[in-house]
Motif scaffolding. Structure first.
Motif, PDB file in Angstrom:
ATOM      1  N   SER A 292       0.806  -1.218   0.000  1.00  0.00           N
ATOM      2  CA  SER A 292       0.000   0.000   0.000  1.00  0.00           C
ATOM      3  C   SER A 292       0.843   1.273   0.000  1.00  0.00           C
ATOM      4  O   SER A 292       0.347   2.338   0.277  1.00  0.00           O
ATOM      5  N   TRP A 293       2.133   1.126  -0.273  1.00  0.00           N
ATOM      6  CA  TRP A 293       2.991   2.311  -0.308  1.00  0.00           C
ATOM      7  C   TRP A 293       2.570   3.255  -1.447  1.00  0.00           C
ATOM      8  O   TRP A 293       1.994   2.827  -2.452  1.00  0.00           O
ATOM      9  N   CYS A 294       2.917   4.536  -1.301  1.00  0.00           N
ATOM     10  CA  CYS A 294       2.621   5.514  -2.355  1.00  0.00           C
ATOM     11  C   CYS A 294       3.317   5.051  -3.648  1.00  0.00           C
ATOM     12  O   CYS A 294       4.441   4.532  -3.596  1.00  0.00           O
ATOM     13  N   PRO A 295       2.657   5.263  -4.770  1.00  0.00           N
ATOM     14  CA  PRO A 295       3.321   4.898  -6.025  1.00  0.00           C
ATOM     15  C   PRO A 295       4.676   5.596  -6.111  1.00  0.00           C
ATOM     16  O   PRO A 295       4.788   6.782  -5.815  1.00  0.00           O
ATOM     17  N   GLY A 296       5.696   4.821  -6.449  1.00  0.00           N
ATOM     18  CA  GLY A 296       7.025   5.409  -6.593  1.00  0.00           C
ATOM     19  C   GLY A 296       7.854   5.384  -5.322  1.00  0.00           C
ATOM     20  O   GLY A 296       9.037   5.732  -5.318  1.00  0.00           O
ATOM     21  N   CYS A 297       7.264   4.963  -4.224  1.00  0.00           N
ATOM     22  CA  CYS A 297       7.992   4.930  -2.945  1.00  0.00           C
ATOM     23  C   CYS A 297       9.206   4.008  -3.048  1.00  0.00           C
ATOM     24  O   CYS A 297       9.134   2.921  -3.640  1.00  0.00           O
ATOM     25  N   GLY A 298      10.300   4.421  -2.438  1.00  0.00           N
ATOM     26  CA  GLY A 298      11.525   3.621  -2.461  1.00  0.00           C
ATOM     27  C   GLY A 298      11.388   2.278  -1.770  1.00  0.00           C
ATOM     28  O   GLY A 298      12.195   1.371  -1.999  1.00  0.00           O
TER      29      GLY A 298
ATOM     30  N   GLY B 259       6.102   1.992  10.906  1.00  0.00           N
ATOM     31  CA  GLY B 259       6.456   3.059   9.972  1.00  0.00           C
ATOM     32  C   GLY B 259       6.032   2.586   8.592  1.00  0.00           C
ATOM     33  O   GLY B 259       5.529   1.465   8.450  1.00  0.00           O
ATOM     34  N   CYS B 260       6.251   3.410   7.567  1.00  0.00           N
ATOM     35  CA  CYS B 260       5.878   2.975   6.208  1.00  0.00           C
ATOM     36  C   CYS B 260       6.655   1.722   5.836  1.00  0.00           C
ATOM     37  O   CYS B 260       6.089   0.693   5.479  1.00  0.00           O
ATOM     38  N   GLY B 261       7.986   1.814   5.919  1.00  0.00           N
ATOM     39  CA  GLY B 261       8.827   0.698   5.526  1.00  0.00           C
ATOM     40  C   GLY B 261       8.569  -0.530   6.375  1.00  0.00           C
ATOM     41  O   GLY B 261       8.714  -1.664   5.918  1.00  0.00           O
TER      42      GLY B 261
ATOM     43  N   ASN C   7      16.026   4.446   5.104  1.00  0.00           N
ATOM     44  CA  ASN C   7      16.433   5.791   5.516  1.00  0.00           C
ATOM     45  C   ASN C   7      15.881   6.818   4.529  1.00  0.00           C
ATOM     46  O   ASN C   7      16.451   7.040   3.465  1.00  0.00           O
ATOM     47  N   ASN C   8      14.746   7.423   4.917  1.00  0.00           N
ATOM     48  CA  ASN C   8      14.120   8.386   4.005  1.00  0.00           C
ATOM     49  C   ASN C   8      14.134   9.808   4.541  1.00  0.00           C
ATOM     50  O   ASN C   8      13.521  10.714   3.980  1.00  0.00           O
ATOM     51  N   GLY C   9      14.800  10.021   5.670  1.00  0.00           N
ATOM     52  CA  GLY C   9      14.953  11.382   6.195  1.00  0.00           C
ATOM     53  C   GLY C   9      13.690  11.981   6.801  1.00  0.00           C
ATOM     54  O   GLY C   9      13.714  13.117   7.277  1.00  0.00           O
TER      55      GLY C   9
ATOM     56  N   LEU D 281      19.328   4.166   1.395  1.00  0.00           N
ATOM     57  CA  LEU D 281      18.811   5.475   0.994  1.00  0.00           C
ATOM     58  C   LEU D 281      17.518   5.228   0.236  1.00  0.00           C
ATOM     59  O   LEU D 281      17.502   4.541  -0.784  1.00  0.00           O
ATOM     60  N   GLN D 282      16.420   5.746   0.779  1.00  0.00           N
ATOM     61  CA  GLN D 282      15.096   5.384   0.257  1.00  0.00           C
ATOM     62  C   GLN D 282      14.272   6.643   0.016  1.00  0.00           C
ATOM     63  O   GLN D 282      13.817   7.278   0.963  1.00  0.00           O
ATOM     64  N   PRO D 283      14.093   7.038  -1.212  1.00  0.00           N
ATOM     65  CA  PRO D 283      13.305   8.231  -1.467  1.00  0.00           C
ATOM     66  C   PRO D 283      11.862   8.094  -0.981  1.00  0.00           C
ATOM     67  O   PRO D 283      11.200   7.096  -1.261  1.00  0.00           O
ATOM     68  N   CYS D 284      11.418   9.096  -0.225  1.00  0.00           N
ATOM     69  CA  CYS D 284      10.007   9.202   0.137  1.00  0.00           C
ATOM     70  C   CYS D 284       9.433  10.248  -0.805  1.00  0.00           C
ATOM     71  O   CYS D 284       9.694  11.442  -0.641  1.00  0.00           O
ATOM     72  N   VAL D 285       8.697   9.759  -1.793  1.00  0.00           N
ATOM     73  CA  VAL D 285       8.253  10.678  -2.855  1.00  0.00           C
ATOM     74  C   VAL D 285       7.200  11.655  -2.366  1.00  0.00           C
ATOM     75  O   VAL D 285       6.958  12.694  -2.972  1.00  0.00           O
ATOM     76  N   THR D 286       6.586  11.333  -1.274  1.00  0.00           N
ATOM     77  CA  THR D 286       5.493  12.186  -0.796  1.00  0.00           C
ATOM     78  C   THR D 286       5.985  13.309   0.120  1.00  0.00           C
ATOM     79  O   THR D 286       5.515  14.437   0.030  1.00  0.00           O
ATOM     80  N   PHE D 287       6.928  13.002   1.006  1.00  0.00           N
ATOM     81  CA  PHE D 287       7.294  14.001   2.016  1.00  0.00           C
ATOM     82  C   PHE D 287       8.711  14.546   1.928  1.00  0.00           C
ATOM     83  O   PHE D 287       9.018  15.546   2.555  1.00  0.00           O
ATOM     84  N   ASN D 288       9.593  13.857   1.225  1.00  0.00           N
ATOM     85  CA  ASN D 288      10.966  14.365   1.192  1.00  0.00           C
ATOM     86  C   ASN D 288      11.259  14.963  -0.179  1.00  0.00           C
ATOM     87  O   ASN D 288      11.483  14.245  -1.152  1.00  0.00           O
TER      88      ASN D 288
HETATM   89  S1  SF4 Z   1       4.904   8.410   2.716  1.00  0.00           S
HETATM   90 FE1  SF4 Z   1       6.902   8.227   1.819  1.00  0.00          FE
HETATM   91  S2  SF4 Z   1       7.813   6.470   2.780  1.00  0.00           S
HETATM   92 FE2  SF4 Z   1       5.652   6.383   3.158  1.00  0.00          FE
HETATM   93  S3  SF4 Z   1       4.824   5.117   1.551  1.00  0.00           S
HETATM   94 FE3  SF4 Z   1       4.656   7.195   0.883  1.00  0.00          FE
HETATM   95  S4  SF4 Z   1       6.499   7.552  -0.239  1.00  0.00           S
HETATM   96 FE4  SF4 Z   1       6.849   5.750   0.918  1.00  0.00          FE
END
Ligand code: SF4
Ligand SMILES: Cc1ncc(C[n+]2csc(CCOP(=O)(O)OP(=O)(O)O)c2C)c(N)n1
Ligand SMILES: [Mg+2]
Lengths: 579, 288
Positions: B17-23, B52-54, B122-124, B199-206
């Protein structure tokens, strides 16, 4: 002064600054007299410091089991002046104080005339024996002479204690013991006569936390993780010492949060696991207790209570954690709260705690208190019998098909488990609400199924739990929990001699609360008296909550000192005689 | 059943269920591939996460799994490993999870050298709670919890793990599928406590550490040998600001594991030891 004649019990006090071996005096006396076939209990009151200050410890010995300590004595060994000052009024008429007149000037102390002061050159004789540190052993020798017991068993105890330090150390201690003994025989006429006579039966001298360790070992404990906190620490240290003898892994964790989560991870993965602490450490564990409830992992948490709030009185006793044990952790989930009343309970109920934890797949909180945890007691455990070990429902291989329903909705609420490593049993446990497979869910019907499945376990468990223990029969009911048990039974004996009868009800299993059984026991009451070691009347509130019954009288002690049988008897008498 | 396994053996029907494109997708894929490569038995593999998400990852991998409490995956996994040290245990923490709330466990874990791999997404940011500043975010990071820029300096997980005795330390990038797979494979094959900072891009918040940013700023090292040959060199390497962010195996050494030092394991996993008859005579004798 006419020497005191005691019947078949004797009460001895040792006092001095911390670090002078006060506790080893009472412990070694208790062990020697246990070997003689007598019954002993010890208590110790020490300040939360390592050196100096004032500590005292007592040993109470009898021909039959000693129920309670008391706060007045037949004999005292005073290792410093302060001890004479503080305790001389606690010596019964005809009793005596052993002190070292070459070190302590007692001229300016107002000592009751009824107390015999016995000078023994303790320090000098210890030095002459070869070790100044053996002063306490000289004192013990003097005690044996005054109470008319042979020092032979004491010699075997010194061998047990000092053999690992070499033959010479044993010999020094033997000399010190004999010197104290002979000095009294030759120079002192005062004797405390008594009818102490051991039956030479083999018994054991054990501390409360050691009894818990024994219960753990016998139950097949495989993992203990803990962080030291008085008075819970000796569960950790006792089991650490035994770990290689009984294939138990013991981890001194970085904190209590880690300790409890490790134990839950271990319990979840198929071994019997526990953690031990005191109130402050237990307070850190709440979130994990709820996790164990949610993922249905077995774990046993020992809380040796001491008085709070906060750091409170680290080395004293109390019963203030009942409500925390019942309510810590977020949300509603099944848990079992057990309170041990004495050493026998520490062994037996620990065994039951592991069975219930695995059978019902839930956290078990096991309450003791400093009074039991630190107390050495002569015990008569039968260790030849194998204990009942119930590992609960493990899913049979035929049900493990790679699509296992770990949280299957069952009539009794208990779902068969698999553990990591079992072929075809894989599933994901989660702290989120989940369905029967363990998959997270948020929709009402599925949430309801799981909440109600778990809750059903409480009902099943409540039915299986034994009823409260009842001692005697009377319309004057006295309800207690924890270490107040034996002192209250002593009070029962005292009151009987004065013409008052009471029935003592011990609550060993507090949650789930046995509402029907308690109501039945209390049905014919004329008076209900609660005795508790906390300020707010925690069990009293629980009783009212579940049964609607309010007691007629409450006896509460919340100052950190253990209640004696005599004090409880006095308080109960005050109430009953006013009626 | 030692036949060849494929990624399918570790896959679930459920879709993450992660956001599309999430690392995190890249981490899940690489982990499954690495498990195939070491031919791990799904029934003897346990993935433990925090919250957490991950940390939702165990839901989407067909092994044993445990989503525990925020910050507590490490102690839970420690207990589980001790219960059955033959199981392959993987700990999946977030940067907030492992280096914020769970840092006390993180540092002590590496002192023990259990044969367990810890991976950190690690998405910061704190993804699941909507993007607050995480302990790995650079000083000055502006998010909803530090609207004026964070004052605290950041935590370097790899350096910390090295300081505490981790015997395998690596950094990887979630979008470098072959590199991440190879690193995880080596980390699991390593006999001892391994740490992989991912190193994991969080496309939504970072909005700083994006795919674009990493694609430009990563210095990929060869994976045939560790970058540093001693622990002190590795610590200095991690603590020295570099022009680009190095990925690769930073340091590896063989030291006795916890399991090897505990004689209680000699009779096999504790979970398999018989507890039906325990003779306590010895314990009692010492108390009579
Ligand atoms: S909020 Fe960020 S870390 Fe969480 S699922 Fe979405 S992109 Fe991934
Ligand atoms: C004890 C506790 N505190 C706070 C939370 C709320 N919480 C859930 S996830 C999270 C942070 C997640 O951040 P991170 O670990 O970096 O994982 P990510 O979502 O970024 O993958 C927090 C604070 C919680 N679940 N438990
Ligand atoms: Mg994060």
């Amino acid at each position: 002064m006419t020497p005191k004649t005691v019947k078949n019990k004797i009460h001895i006090l040792a006092g001095g600054p911390a670090g002078t071996g006060i506790e080893s005096i009472t412990h070694s006396l208790a062990l020697a007299l246990t070997r003689e076939g007598l019954f002993a209990i010890t208590t110790s009151e020490y300040q939360n410091i390592i050196r100096g200050g004032h500590s005292f410890a007592s040993v109470h010995v009898g021909n039959t089991e000693i129920l309670s300590h008391q706060n007045h004595y037949d004999l005292m060994i005073a290792m410093d002046k302060n001890s004479v000052q503080q305790h001389c009024t606690e010596i019964d008429e005809g009793g005596a104080i052993i002190y070292d007149g070459e070190k302590i000037n007692i001229d300016d102390i107002d000592i009751p005339e009824t107390v015999e002061m016995i000078h023994v050159p303790i320090a000098r004789m210890a030095k002459e024996s070869g070790l100044s540190l053996a002063a306490n052993v000289v004192g013990v020798g003097a005690v044996f002479a005054i109470i008319g017991q042979s020092p032979e068993q004491m010699k075997t105890v010194l061998e047990t204690i000092f053999t690992r330090k070499g033959k010479e150390v044993v010999e020094i201690n033997h000399r010190a013991l004999q010197a104290g003994y002979d000095y009294v025989k030759e120079n002192v006429t005062h004797q405390i006569s008594n009818q102490l006579k051991g039956d030479e039966k083999k018994r054991f001298l054990m501390g409360g936390n050691e009894a818990i360790a024994l219960g753990c070992i016998r139950s097949g404990l495989k993992f203990l993780s803990a962080y030291p906190m008085t008075p819970g620490s000796t569960i950790l240290t006792t089991l650490a010492k035994e770990s290689q003898n009984y294939d138990i892994v013991v981890v001194h964790a970085e904190d209590e949060i880690s300790a409890v989560n490790m134990a839950i991870g271990a319990g979840h993965s198929g071994i019997r696991a526990a953690t031990g602490t005191s109130g402050g450490g237990f307070a850190l564990m709440g979130e994990a207790v709820s996790l164990a409830g949610q993922i249905e992992a077995p774990v046993v948490i020992f809380d040796a209570q001491r008085p709070g709030p906060s750091t409170g009185l680290p080395t004293r006793t109390g019963q203030g954690d009942l409500r925390m044990a019942m309510h810590c952790g977020q949300g509603d989930f099944p848990r079992l709260v057990i309170a041990a009343g004495d050493h026998q309970d520490c062994v037996d109920l620990t065994g039951e705690a592991f069975n219930y934890a695995e059978k019902y797949q839930l956290p078990v909180i096991f309450l003791t208190e400093k009074y039991i945890a630190d107390q050495y007691r002569t015990c008569e455990f039968d260790i030849t019998k194998n204990i009942n070990i119930d590992r609960g429902k493990i899913a049979p291989p035929s049900e493990l098909d790679g699509n296992f329903m770990r949280y299957k909705d069952t009539p009794d609420g208990i779902s068969p488990r698999s553990v990591p490593g079992m072929k075809g049993g894989r599933y994901t446990s989660t702290s989120y609400e989940h369905d029967e497979h363990g998959k997270p869910v948020e929709e009402t019907p599925e949430v309801k199924v799981m909440m109600e499945k778990r809750w059903r376990k409480i009902k099943t468990l409540e039915k299986e739990l034994p009823d409260p223990k009842v001692f005697g029969s009377s319309k004057n009911k006295v309800m207690i929990w924890g270490g107040t048990k034996n002192p209250t039974l002593e009070a029962q004996n005292i009151l009987q001699k004065k013409g008052f009868d009471i029935e003592v009800i011990q609550m060993q299993y507090i949650l789930p609360f046995k509402t029907d059984a308690v109501q039945e026991i209390l049905k014919d009451r004329e008076n209900l008296i609660m005795v508790e070691g906390n300020q707010s009347g925690q069990l009293e509130g629980v009783l009212t909550e579940f049964t609607g019954i309010t007691p007629d009288y409450s006896i509460r002690s919340y100052y950190g000192r253990p209640m004696t049988g005599e004090w409880i008897a006095q308080e109960i008498e005050k109430y009953l005689s006013k009626l | 059943m030692n036949t060849e396994r494929t990624v399918k053996d570790y896959s679930t029907k459920a879709i993450p269920s992660w956001c599309p494109g999430c690392g995190d997708f890249g981490i899940l894929t690489a982990l499954k591939k690495a498990l195939v490569e070491i031919n791990a038995d799904p029934d003897e593999t346990l993935v433990v996460s925090g919250i957490g998400c991950g940390s939702l990852l165990p839901y989407w991998i067909n092994t044993y799994g445990s989503c525990t409490l925020h910050g507590r995956a490490i102690p839970f996994a420690t207990g589980s490993k001790i219960a059955n040290h033959k199981n392959n245990i993987i700990v999946n923490v977030g940067d907030g999870d492992g280096l914020g709330i769970g840092m006390g466990h993180f540092v002590h874990f590496f002192r023990r050298n259990l044969d367990v791999m810890v991976i950190c997404d690690n998405n910061g940011v704190y993804g699941l709670t909507k993007g607050q500043t995480s302990p790995t975010a650079k000083k000055g990071t502006k998010t909803s919890s530090t609207p004026f820029g964070s004052i605290e300096d950041y935590v370097n997980g790899a350096s910390l793990a090295l300081q505490m005795g981790a015997t395998f330390v690596a950094r990887a990038y979630s979008a470098d599928a072959p590199g991440l797979t190879e690193i995880m494979k080596q980390a699991m094959n390593h006999n001892g406590a391994a740490f992989v900072d991912i190193l994991q891009p969080c496309v939504t918040f970072n909005k700083q550490e994006t795919y674009d940013f990493y694609n430009k700023n990563i210095d990929k090292n060869d994976l045939t040998a560790p970058i540093c040959s001693s622990r002190s060199e590795a610590i200095t390497f991690c603590n020295t600001p570099q022009e680009k962010i190095p990925t690769g195996i930073i340091f590896q050494e063989e030291l006795p594991t916890y399991e090897e030092q505990v004689p209680q394991f000699k009779k096999g996993p504790l979970a398999h030891q018989d507890i039906s008859q325990i003779d306590v005579t010895d314990f009692m004798e010492r108390r009579s």
